[in-house]
Design a protein around this motif. Structure first.
Motif, short mmCIF file in Angstrom:
data_model
loop_
_atom_site.label_atom_id
_atom_site.label_comp_id
_atom_site.label_asym_id
_atom_site.label_seq_id
_atom_site.Cartn_x
_atom_site.Cartn_y
_atom_site.Cartn_z
N PRO A 173 9.15 -2.39 10.12
CA PRO A 173 9.81 -1.46 9.27
C PRO A 173 9.52 -0.17 9.96
O PRO A 173 8.56 0.17 10.69
CB PRO A 173 9.13 -1.58 7.95
CG PRO A 173 7.72 -2.18 8.02
CD PRO A 173 8.05 -3.17 9.32
N THR A 174 10.52 0.80 9.72
CA THR A 174 10.54 2.29 10.51
C THR A 174 9.96 3.19 9.57
O THR A 174 9.75 4.34 10.14
CB THR A 174 11.94 2.41 10.63
OG1 THR A 174 12.65 2.84 9.65
CG2 THR A 174 12.54 1.51 11.73
N TRP A 232 7.64 -6.06 -2.98
CA TRP A 232 7.34 -5.33 -1.75
C TRP A 232 7.24 -4.03 -2.18
O TRP A 232 8.34 -3.28 -3.10
CB TRP A 232 8.41 -5.37 -0.58
CG TRP A 232 8.58 -6.81 -0.18
CD1 TRP A 232 7.71 -7.10 0.88
CD2 TRP A 232 9.35 -7.86 -0.36
NE1 TRP A 232 8.18 -8.58 1.38
CE2 TRP A 232 9.17 -8.95 0.64
CE3 TRP A 232 10.24 -7.97 -1.51
CZ2 TRP A 232 9.93 -10.16 0.24
CZ3 TRP A 232 11.04 -9.34 -1.59
CH2 TRP A 232 10.91 -10.03 -0.58
N TYR A 233 6.31 -3.03 -1.68
CA TYR A 233 5.99 -1.79 -2.28
C TYR A 233 5.23 -1.15 -1.03
O TYR A 233 4.35 -1.39 -0.20
CB TYR A 233 5.40 -1.77 -3.58
CG TYR A 233 4.18 -2.58 -3.49
CD1 TYR A 233 2.81 -2.17 -3.07
CD2 TYR A 233 4.23 -3.84 -3.78
CE1 TYR A 233 1.93 -3.05 -3.11
CE2 TYR A 233 3.11 -4.74 -3.61
CZ TYR A 233 1.70 -4.28 -3.51
OH TYR A 233 0.72 -5.22 -3.11
N PRO A 234 5.17 0.29 -1.14
CA PRO A 234 4.41 1.09 -0.38
C PRO A 234 2.89 0.88 -0.94
O PRO A 234 2.85 0.84 -2.02
CB PRO A 234 4.82 2.69 -0.71
CG PRO A 234 5.47 2.35 -1.96
CD PRO A 234 6.10 1.16 -2.09
N LEU A 266 15.49 -12.08 2.71
CA LEU A 266 15.83 -10.50 2.73
C LEU A 266 14.70 -9.79 3.07
O LEU A 266 14.44 -8.60 2.59
CB LEU A 266 16.44 -10.14 1.33
CG LEU A 266 17.85 -11.11 1.07
CD1 LEU A 266 18.26 -10.46 -0.38
CD2 LEU A 266 19.17 -10.46 2.12
N THR A 267 13.77 -10.64 3.66
CA THR A 267 12.33 -9.79 3.79
C THR A 267 12.30 -8.55 4.79
O THR A 267 11.87 -7.49 4.46
CB THR A 267 11.21 -10.79 4.46
OG1 THR A 267 11.08 -11.90 3.36
CG2 THR A 267 10.09 -10.13 4.85
N SER A 268 13.15 -8.63 5.75
CA SER A 268 13.34 -7.77 6.58
C SER A 268 13.86 -6.48 6.01
O SER A 268 13.02 -5.25 6.05
CB SER A 268 14.46 -7.98 7.93
OG SER A 268 14.12 -6.79 8.66
N LEU A 269 14.71 -6.37 5.02
CA LEU A 269 15.35 -5.42 4.47
C LEU A 269 14.45 -4.87 3.16
O LEU A 269 14.20 -3.74 3.19
CB LEU A 269 16.80 -5.71 3.66
CG LEU A 269 17.35 -4.67 2.80
CD1 LEU A 269 17.72 -3.52 3.55
CD2 LEU A 269 18.46 -5.43 2.18
N ALA A 270 13.81 -5.79 2.72
CA ALA A 270 12.95 -5.48 1.88
C ALA A 270 11.70 -4.59 2.18
O ALA A 270 11.15 -3.65 1.95
CB ALA A 270 12.47 -6.70 1.19
N SER A 308 8.66 0.23 3.08
CA SER A 308 8.22 1.19 3.91
C SER A 308 8.45 2.91 3.53
O SER A 308 8.03 3.93 4.25
CB SER A 308 8.34 0.95 5.21
OG SER A 308 9.46 1.33 5.69
N ARG A 309 9.86 2.90 3.15
CA ARG A 309 10.22 4.09 2.84
C ARG A 309 10.13 4.83 1.43
O ARG A 309 10.56 5.49 0.96
CB ARG A 309 11.93 4.08 2.95
CG ARG A 309 12.29 3.87 4.50
CD ARG A 309 12.10 5.04 5.34
NE ARG A 309 12.65 4.53 6.92
CZ ARG A 309 12.88 5.57 7.57
NH1 ARG A 309 13.04 6.93 7.10
NH2 ARG A 309 13.15 5.37 8.77
#
Length: 400
Positions: A54-55, A90-92, A162-166, A171-172
């Motif tokens: 993630p970016t 998924w969460y920061p 959908l893991t990559s999107l999540a 990360s944002r």
């Protein structure tokens, strides 16, 4: 697109006898919003996949919730007196953890690959996919500040695709809830070890199936929101969620479910349909909350799927129709990344990294605009950064 073969679904464990589903058999059924067929491999598998990093600035944590809705029987297995759901969050996170989260179990990988008739790769290959999220890392954030995005996968596909999107959204600074709609994909594992397989696959060619499915999913989403916000919250980080900033996105029939959930539940403030035929009926007064259609080659205005044309007229708030003509149905999911390691070649006309970048960038821009109020010129006109993405004008049936 139809599936030439599918194992007959079963629930492994105590409920199998009650459901009367005790054997595997061939079944032919066409999904109303079908996932890309995974046929025999065309190239040599390359080994386990690695999810693109993630970016965003935050490390990503993840955990799994088991939720049980005792107010309704399961719509696919009525003998089950409650609707059971598995949800991945998924969460920061405050800091990176010690253990990367698994992508799926070996048995889930086996059942998915068998269901998709992938025969040239080890059946446990997907369980060895490398993710970027850390299991049960402590969530980061201040009370009532984090937007929540619900993700709903395509028919027969698990929430993990959908893991990559999540991971990108988390990360944002978003909390992301990926929902497995039990008995609609090849394998959902419950905490006691039971595995719910695709009971809905026995009826997905029946008249009215799509309408029933999105109604079921909308009810699932409302129940998940009940358990992530308010007095019945079941997650330790629920207090971080801002209940006024909830969005939803889904792929294929998961995208159709996003629209259905918005019609049913006003808590969902903004939604994205990623390449999914829609089934829910928008009230004649219209739907004023923001909505995005993001489609592949099958969804130009006036094209073979008229559901978007029909619904476009009833979307009375902010709306966009974006088209990726070189994309395929699964270009916006992890299948773009998994196809090469499975020996299935390339999904669509872009590299896996580019497909992921397009999906992540436009979905994130939409939610940044509508859940955070951050201006996003990317959504207003064609961008030289992404010449693959066209902005459509349904009135003139053009995309530029």
């Amino acid at each position: 697109m139809s599936h030439a073969f599918r194992p007959r679904p079963v629930l492994r464990g105590g409920l199998a006898a009650a459901a009367g589903l005790v054997v595997l058999a061939a079944a032919a059924c066409a999904a109303p919003a079908p996932p890309r067929s995974m046929a025999a491999p065309s190239v040599t598998p390359t080994g386990p996949a690695v999810m693109p990093p993630p970016t965003g600035p935050h490390p990503v944590g993840t955990t799994t919730l088991y939720l049980k809705d005792t107010s309704r029987p399961d719509p696919w297995v009525p003998e089950a007196k409650a609707r059971e759901l598995m949800v991945t969050l998924w969460y920061p996170a405050r800091a990176a953890g010690e253990q990367r989260a698994p992508y799926m179990t070996a048995k889930e990988s086996e059942l998915l690959l068998k269901g998709k008739r992938v025969t040239g790769a080890p059946y446990d290959l997907l369980s060895r996919t490398r993710t970027n999220a850390f299991s049960d890392a402590k969530p980061a954030g201040r009370k009532d500040t984090l937007p929540l995005v619900v993700l709903s996968p395509g028919f027969t596909m698990p929430r993990t695709t959908l893991t990559s999107l999540a991971e990108e959204l988390a990360s944002r600074g978003y909390v992301v809830a990926g929902v497995d709609h039990a008995y609609e994909n090849y394998a959902t594992t419950f905490p006691d070890g039971r595995i719910a397989e695709c009971v809905a696959c026995d009826s997905d060619s029946d008249p009215g199936f799509g309408t029933k499915d999105v109604t079921v999913r909308a009810a699932d989403v409302s129940f998940v929101l009940d358990r992530l916000t308010g007095p019945h919250a079941k997650w330790e980080g629920s207090s971080l969620i801002d209940p006024s900033k909830i969005g939803m996105a889904g792929q294929s029939i998961g995208g159709a479910a996003a629209l259905a959930a918005m019609v049913k539940d006003s808590r969902v403030r903004a939604g994205i349909d990623i390449d999914g035929t829609t089934y829910a009926r928008i009230p004649k007064r219209g739907l004023s909350r923001p909505f995005l259609f993001l489609g592949s080659a099958g969804h130009p205005p006036g094209g073979r799927d008229n559901s978007w044309d029909r619904d476009w007229k009833l979307l009375t708030g902010w709306k966009r129709w974006l088209l990726v003509p070189g994309g395929e149905h699964q270009s916006f999911t992890d299948v773009a990344v998994l196809a090469g390691p499975l020996g299935l070649g390339t999904v669509g006309g872009s590299s896996p990294a580019r497909s992921v970048e397009i999906g992540r960038t436009y979905v994130r821009a939409f939610f940044d605009l509508h859940l955070r109020g951050e201006r996003q010129p990317l959504l207003d006109q064609a961008s030289p950064r992404f010449p693959e993405v066209k902005v459509c004008t349904p009135a003139t049936k053009t995309c530029e």
